[in-house]
Design an enzyme around this catalytic site. Structure first.
Site, PDB file in Angstrom:
ATOM      1  N   HIS A 260       0.882  -1.160  -0.058  1.00 42.15           N
ATOM      2  CA  HIS A 260      -0.102   0.027  -0.083  1.00 42.15           C
ATOM      3  C   HIS A 260       0.824   1.364   0.077  1.00 42.15           C
ATOM      4  O   HIS A 260       1.946   1.205   0.695  1.00 42.15           O
ATOM      5  CB  HIS A 260      -0.735  -0.084   1.216  1.00 42.15           C
TER       6      HIS A 260
ATOM      7  N   ASP B 122      -8.077  -5.457   0.170  1.00 45.36           N
ATOM      8  CA  ASP B 122      -8.325  -6.230  -0.782  1.00 45.36           C
ATOM      9  C   ASP B 122      -8.039  -7.900  -0.796  1.00 45.36           C
ATOM     10  O   ASP B 122      -8.448  -8.547  -1.357  1.00 45.36           O
ATOM     11  CB  ASP B 122      -7.856  -5.797  -2.218  1.00 45.36           C
TER      12      ASP B 122
HETATM   13  N1  ACO Z   1       3.963  -7.582  -4.722  1.00 41.18           N
HETATM   14  C1  ACO Z   1       5.422  -7.507  -4.839  1.00 41.18           C
HETATM   15  N2  ACO Z   1       6.033  -6.532  -4.760  1.00 41.18           N
HETATM   16  C2  ACO Z   1       5.315  -5.490  -4.341  1.00 41.18           C
HETATM   17  C3  ACO Z   1       4.093  -5.364  -4.169  1.00 41.18           C
HETATM   18  C4  ACO Z   1       3.279  -6.682  -4.097  1.00 41.18           C
HETATM   19  N3  ACO Z   1       1.928  -6.579  -3.947  1.00 41.18           N
HETATM   20  N4  ACO Z   1       3.807  -4.237  -3.854  1.00 41.18           N
HETATM   21  C5  ACO Z   1       4.733  -3.247  -3.547  1.00 41.18           C
HETATM   22  N5  ACO Z   1       5.898  -4.205  -4.090  1.00 41.18           N
HETATM   23  C6  ACO Z   1       7.275  -3.583  -4.078  1.00 41.18           C
HETATM   24  C7  ACO Z   1       7.706  -2.852  -5.459  1.00 41.18           C
HETATM   25  O1  ACO Z   1       7.927  -3.411  -6.503  1.00 41.18           O
HETATM   26  C8  ACO Z   1       8.587  -1.774  -5.103  1.00 41.18           C
HETATM   27  O2  ACO Z   1       9.857  -2.662  -5.108  1.00 41.18           O
HETATM   28  P1  ACO Z   1      11.227  -1.841  -5.270  1.00 41.18           P
HETATM   29  O3  ACO Z   1      11.463  -0.951  -4.118  1.00 41.18           O
HETATM   30  O4  ACO Z   1      12.412  -2.841  -5.002  1.00 41.18           O
HETATM   31  O5  ACO Z   1      11.214  -1.163  -6.688  1.00 41.18           O
HETATM   32  C9  ACO Z   1       8.301  -1.751  -3.476  1.00 41.18           C
HETATM   33  O6  ACO Z   1       7.624  -3.260  -2.974  1.00 41.18           O
HETATM   34  C10 ACO Z   1       7.642  -0.524  -2.833  1.00 41.18           C
HETATM   35  O7  ACO Z   1       6.418  -0.308  -3.546  1.00 41.18           O
HETATM   36  P2  ACO Z   1       5.611   0.627  -4.597  1.00 41.18           P
HETATM   37  O8  ACO Z   1       5.576   0.078  -5.975  1.00 41.18           O
HETATM   38  O9  ACO Z   1       6.811   1.629  -4.318  1.00 41.18           O
HETATM   39  O10 ACO Z   1       4.644   0.779  -3.831  1.00 41.18           O
HETATM   40  P3  ACO Z   1       3.322   1.978  -4.426  1.00 41.18           P
HETATM   41  O11 ACO Z   1       2.998   2.741  -3.309  1.00 41.18           O
HETATM   42  O12 ACO Z   1       3.833   2.709  -5.609  1.00 41.18           O
HETATM   43  O13 ACO Z   1       2.253   1.154  -4.740  1.00 41.18           O
HETATM   44  C11 ACO Z   1       0.460  -0.683  -4.591  1.00 41.18           C
HETATM   45  C12 ACO Z   1       1.367   0.478  -4.041  1.00 41.18           C
HETATM   46  C13 ACO Z   1       0.031   0.051  -6.220  1.00 41.18           C
HETATM   47  C14 ACO Z   1      -0.653  -0.865  -4.073  1.00 41.18           C
HETATM   48  C15 ACO Z   1       1.600  -1.743  -4.847  1.00 41.18           C
HETATM   49  O14 ACO Z   1       1.609  -2.041  -3.511  1.00 41.18           O
HETATM   50  C16 ACO Z   1       0.892  -3.049  -5.611  1.00 41.18           C
HETATM   51  O15 ACO Z   1       0.786  -3.158  -6.883  1.00 41.18           O
HETATM   52  N6  ACO Z   1       0.065  -3.958  -4.827  1.00 41.18           N
HETATM   53  C17 ACO Z   1      -0.575  -5.023  -5.579  1.00 41.18           C
HETATM   54  C18 ACO Z   1      -2.013  -4.434  -5.891  1.00 41.18           C
HETATM   55  C19 ACO Z   1      -3.055  -4.297  -4.935  1.00 41.18           C
HETATM   56  O16 ACO Z   1      -3.075  -5.139  -3.859  1.00 41.18           O
HETATM   57  N7  ACO Z   1      -3.807  -3.242  -4.895  1.00 41.18           N
HETATM   58  C20 ACO Z   1      -4.731  -2.814  -4.013  1.00 41.18           C
HETATM   59  C21 ACO Z   1      -4.253  -1.501  -3.192  1.00 41.18           C
HETATM   60  S1  ACO Z   1      -5.343  -1.135  -1.843  1.00 41.18           S
HETATM   61  C22 ACO Z   1      -6.497  -0.386  -2.722  1.00 41.18           C
HETATM   62  O17 ACO Z   1      -6.476   0.185  -3.488  1.00 41.18           O
HETATM   63  C23 ACO Z   1      -7.613  -0.595  -2.244  1.00 41.18           C
END
Ligand code: ACO
Length: 416
Positions: A298, A355
């Protein structure tokens, strides 16, 4: 008032520091470009406060979420979704009389204009219900013009009619006749009946399903400046009407990184189960960045998402009460445990988000996977509206949302 100093090419620029009611500090750069020609660059807006808002407070480090000052745990356990709509949109809990009036208004406006039923006929049976919902909500603007005098009435209309639109979209997808709303039922019971009743049979709304739906809707009701809410404000800032702004927010929610994740969680779990339930193999694919662990991570929470905690506890209760056993729930719990022990997730502070368990509960309630994101939209509606209204009624005014950019393209060249 304290200030921050920015030193650039020998010039010292003083920037006001603003403080929120929970001690959040921000540097106000709104005059930076006017005074210096500089802009700030923040792709994805991770460090950008786009507004001041009094609706929802989140402390992502501590896993705190509050609606209008009330902790989510207390709201989830004690309120009805209708009450939460009032709280978010109007700022206060309704008293008994206000709640009665609000309930009856939300019921009276549930019917769709009969002409709108024809729109459903044009979609193929395979149409995603989010596409139908977005189009239908925008279409409401053709029936109910957006005027300042009708703002409150239009808010009631969309809160009431959205569930009818969602249920009709589902009925359309399975080829069953539409079930009309009934004025004696609560918001949640009315929706469940429109979804699951068939004309030839009697349908009693299960109190377990009603309670589960109430909880899910409340937990999704607002989450400050997320992607769809920011979209609502962005589109609303151009003075597009309420319905058009909501339609845009619905489209933003649809994406798998946002509300669409609940559908993807189930697809992911089914995929893991189909391959024999090998969690280590799946997690190694996540570590090598081949796939994401959907329902984890998140932008704001770097600790447990309090909504995920509540839903995990509710899942066990709801499954018990319904007498259902779903192997996907066991798989989800094992996957959560394995991920929380894994260095990759620990280092990146990735925890289950709202989720992760919501889809499993919707599945137990008989709601099909393609409807999950629609359910999220129904829950988030009061939050979107509250933000739109807060912006519109801001006494200091609001500007059209129009970010800047750093241009990285070609320099001037001749087109001959
Ligand atoms: N699985 C694997 N790796 C992940 C995940 C995940 N679910 N989420 C984040 N990461 C990694 C990223 O690749 C990043 O790695 P890095 O630093 O080596 O590049 C690190 O964790 C930090 O994450 P960010 O991408 O910077 O997080 P951001 O805040 O941009 O994205 C998001 C948040 C979109 C929710 C992301 O965590 C994601 O795509 N999760 C999966 C989809 C999901 O569950 N979405 C629902 C969110 S809640 C909602 O909207 C109700």
């Amino acid at each position: 008032m304290s200030t921050a100093k920015l030193i650039y090419e020998g010039q010292e620029i003083e920037l006001p520091v603003v403080e929120g009611s929970e001690g959040e500090i921000g540097i106000d750069i709104s005059r930076l470009r006017r005074d210096t020609g500089l802009i700030t660059l923040d792709p994805g807006y991770g460090n950008t406060g786009s507004c001041r808002s009094a609706i929802t407070f989140i402390d992502g480090e501590k896993g705190i979420l509050r609606y209008r000052g009330y902790p989510i745990e207390q709201v989830a356990n004690n309120a009805s979704f209708t009450e939460v709509c009032h709280l978010l949109i109007h700022g206060e809990r309704p008293n008994a009389g206000q709640l009665d009036r609000y309930r009856s208004e939300l019921t009276r406006h549930t019917l769709l204009h009969e002409d709108m039923k024809k729109f459903f006929e044009g979609y193929p049976p395979s149409a995603h219900p989010m596409a139908i919902l977005a189009a239908m909500v925008a279409s409401l603007s053709t029936f109910y013009p957006d005027t300042p005098e009708e703002m409150d009435l239009n808010i009631i209309r969309i809160l009431a009619k959205s569930k009818t639109l969602a249920a009709f979209a589902y009925k359309k997808s399975i080829g069953q006749p539409f079930i009309y709303p009934r004025n004696d039922l609560s918001w949640t019971a009315n929706f469940l009946r429109m979804m699951f009743a068939v004309p030839s049979e009697t349908y009693e709304v299960s109190p377990v399903l009603e309670e589960a739906l109430n909880l899910l809707l409340i937990l999704h009701a607002d989450h400050e400046q997320n992607c769809s809410t920011s979209t609502m404000r962005m589109v609303g800032s151009s003075e597009a009407n309420l319905y058009a702004s909501i339609s845009a927010a619905i489209c933003a929610l649809w994406g798998p990184r946002h509300g669409g994740a609940n559908q993807r969680v189930i697809e992911m779990l089914e995929g893991i189960a189909a391959e024999g339930g090998d969690l280590e193999r799946f997690l190694s694919r996540v570590r090598s960045r081949e796939v994401l662990l959907m329902g984890f991570g998140h932008r704001v929470y770097k600790n447990f998402d309090p909504r995920a905690r509540l839903l995990k506890a509710a899942a066990d209760r709801i499954f018990d009460e319904l007498g259902i056993h779903d192997p996907l729930l066991d798989l989800a719990k094992r996957l959560e445990e394995a991920a929380l022990r894994d260095e990759f997730f620990i280092d990146k502070k990735l925890y289950p988000n709202v989720d992760f368990y919501s889809g499993i509960i919707y599945r137990a309630m008989g709601i099909p996977t393609e409807m999950f994101t629609v359910m999220f939209a129904l829950g988030r509606l009061p939050g979107w509206i509250a933000h739109w209204k807060e912006m519109r009624e801001d006494s200091s005014g609001y500007r059209i949302h129009r970010p800047r950019q750093i241009y990285t393209g070609e320099n001037l060249r001749k087109f001959e």
